[in-house]
Motif scaffolding. Sequence first.
Motif, short mmCIF file in Angstrom:
data_model
loop_
_atom_site.label_atom_id
_atom_site.label_comp_id
_atom_site.label_asym_id
_atom_site.label_seq_id
_atom_site.Cartn_x
_atom_site.Cartn_y
_atom_site.Cartn_z
N ARG A 50 0.88 -1.03 0.21
CA ARG A 50 0.42 0.04 0.27
C ARG A 50 0.82 1.20 -0.03
NH1 ARG A 50 -2.83 -3.11 -1.68
NH2 ARG A 50 -4.61 -3.90 -0.43
N PRO A 51 0.16 1.98 -0.96
CA PRO A 51 1.20 3.41 -0.78
C PRO A 51 1.20 4.45 0.74
CG PRO A 51 -0.66 3.83 -1.65
CD PRO A 51 -0.91 2.42 -1.49
N CYS A 99 -8.21 3.31 -7.30
CA CYS A 99 -8.71 4.20 -5.89
C CYS A 99 -10.72 4.49 -6.42
CB CYS A 99 -7.91 5.34 -6.26
SG CYS A 99 -6.32 5.29 -6.52
N CYS A 115 -12.03 2.30 -4.05
CA CYS A 115 -11.17 1.69 -2.95
C CYS A 115 -11.89 2.32 -1.69
CB CYS A 115 -10.19 1.63 -2.87
SG CYS A 115 -9.08 1.38 -2.45
N LYS A 130 -10.12 2.41 0.87
CA LYS A 130 -9.07 3.12 1.66
C LYS A 130 -8.36 4.17 0.98
CE LYS A 130 -7.04 -0.70 3.07
NZ LYS A 130 -7.62 -2.22 2.86
N ARG A 131 -9.42 5.00 0.36
CA ARG A 131 -9.30 6.13 -0.42
C ARG A 131 -8.60 7.44 0.16
NH1 ARG A 131 -13.93 4.72 -1.70
NH2 ARG A 131 -16.01 6.22 -1.42
N ASP A 159 -4.85 6.92 2.19
CA ASP A 159 -3.87 6.79 1.79
C ASP A 159 -3.90 8.05 0.73
OD1 ASP A 159 -4.69 5.94 -0.56
OD2 ASP A 159 -4.29 3.24 0.56
N GLY A 201 -4.89 7.54 -2.35
CA GLY A 201 -4.27 7.14 -3.80
C GLY A 201 -2.34 7.26 -3.83
N THR A 257 -2.88 5.75 -10.16
CA THR A 257 -2.92 5.17 -8.47
C THR A 257 -0.88 4.64 -8.38
OG1 THR A 257 -4.61 4.09 -9.11
CG2 THR A 257 -3.23 2.58 -7.60
N CYS A 268 1.05 0.81 -4.80
CA CYS A 268 -0.01 -0.01 -4.14
C CYS A 268 -0.39 -1.10 -5.32
CB CYS A 268 -1.62 0.76 -4.93
SG CYS A 268 -2.17 -0.17 -3.75
N LEU A 286 -2.90 -2.78 -5.81
CA LEU A 286 -3.26 -2.64 -7.19
C LEU A 286 -3.33 -2.04 -7.95
CD1 LEU A 286 -6.17 -2.61 -4.03
CD2 LEU A 286 -5.71 -4.69 -5.09
S1 SF4 Z 1 -3.74 3.61 -4.19
FE1 SF4 Z 1 -4.60 1.26 -3.51
S2 SF4 Z 1 -5.21 1.73 -1.25
FE2 SF4 Z 1 -5.07 3.19 -2.26
S3 SF4 Z 1 -6.52 4.64 -2.76
FE3 SF4 Z 1 -5.35 3.37 -4.16
S4 SF4 Z 1 -6.38 1.36 -4.51
FE4 SF4 Z 1 -6.85 1.67 -3.19
#
Ligand code: SF4
Lengths: 364, 93
Positions: free
Chosen positions: A240-241, A306, A309, A311-312, A315, A317, A333, A337, A339
């Motif tokens: 994850r970033p 993102c 997601c 987690k937006r 982190d 993004g 993104t 990450c 993803l």
């Molecule tokens: S960077 Fe990855 S974990 Fe963060 S919001 Fe985007 S997809 Fe989700």
Amino acid sequence: MNGNGVRVSVEPPLGLLLELTHRCPLQCPYCSNPLELQKSGAELDTDTWLRVLDEAAALGVLQVHFSGGEPTARKDLAAMVKRAAQHKMYSNLITSAVLLDQRRVAELAEAGIDHIQISFQDVEPENADRIGGYAGGHLRKLAAARLVQEAGLPLTLNFVVHRQNAERVSQMIAMGLELGAGRIEVAHVQYYGWGLVNRSALLPSREQLDAVTAEVESARLRLKGRMLIDYVVPDYYALRPKACMGGWARRFINISPAGKALPCHAAETLPGLEFPSVREQSLGAIWRDAPAFQRFRGTDWMPEPCQSCDKREIDWGGCRCQAFALTGNISATDPACALSPDHAVMAEAVKQSRGASLGFVYRQ
Amino acid sequence: MSVTVEADTVPRFGIGVKFRFDEVRGAWVVLAPERLFLPDEQAVEILKLVDGQRSLGAIVDDLAVRYQAPQELIATDVAVMLRDLADKGVIRL
Ligand code: SF4
Ligand code: SF4
């Protein structure tokens, strides 16, 4: 306005980072300054910096970080610290300390500096001086750290760690204790700007990273209540970033030596964004209305994955500068990450760094 | 981990830590090296009594009278919170 033309409202900023100058006696190969360094003639004058501090206080800034380059290269540093103190903003000096002598420390203490952070390149003097590109630097730093401690000022030691010093983290922590630091930072190199140029010579191996992490975790437990240890990992082995700057233009404002207001120190690497100057606009107007600050504020600008997601808002993004540097797209993104469709570039960089030369391109 | 803090312990702010009211936000803030906390109401009332003179016992007495709450309850809350702040470097115990 953000990407969709909607204005995202925002809380007052918490922190202001003033890059007072790009001048520095050292030449660290991971310096966070841009590849294109600003000349001293382009720097803001004292009155403008003082006005920026007044505006920051009115805007609700709580902490001011005096940074650079080497901030003590500015003779008017104490005047700025004093102004921050008058506004009750918490002042933090981020310094290489090679220019700090007794007179300078006393002057800063008198002006009301709240905290001093000294960067070290290693614990072995020879290697430290080689990494910083400055002979005799390490011993000067040690002497300066003692002066700070004797003056009764809160001290943090900052160690940037990488492939060429990662084995000595336990000694770094011991050095923090010995110098009476209340806090130390063990921060892996962040690979933007000069760090990206030198990536192959600096990236630690997975084994090195795991050993550093284990050492930090055990020291944290052991030293609980005695010394705080902050730890920053490299993105290259992450899934994850990081929430870069706590989200674009959500918490911090960075001012470049020439007065450009930026959501992060590396933001000028992003193409197509125009950053306002504090010479022409007030900090308040910039924070609220500058299109470059609105651009990635909030979540509406985000692409998939993102956008959908959960987690937006954790982190945000990731880092825009890293996304652009590694994918060529400022809205992508962050490839840190797992993803991200571009995530493979991280592993590729690790592979390329294996057995690569240890020589540096020094910052200059 | 135990959260007991002796009643005669005198809590004080950590080195480099400042606790003050911020006019812009209309809220109390804790400022420390690379740290910033916006304590909740309960924490604010406790931190206002941390002056490097009052012991934990005296702080608890004060709050117990003010909130007309049982001593033991307040004592546990205050000890838990101070221990947590001590781990973050905000308070020294
Ligand atoms: S960077 Fe990855 S974990 Fe963060 S919001 Fe985007 S997809 Fe989700
Ligand atoms: S990282 Fe090194 S070269 Fe860059 S400003 Fe700090 S001490 Fe100077």
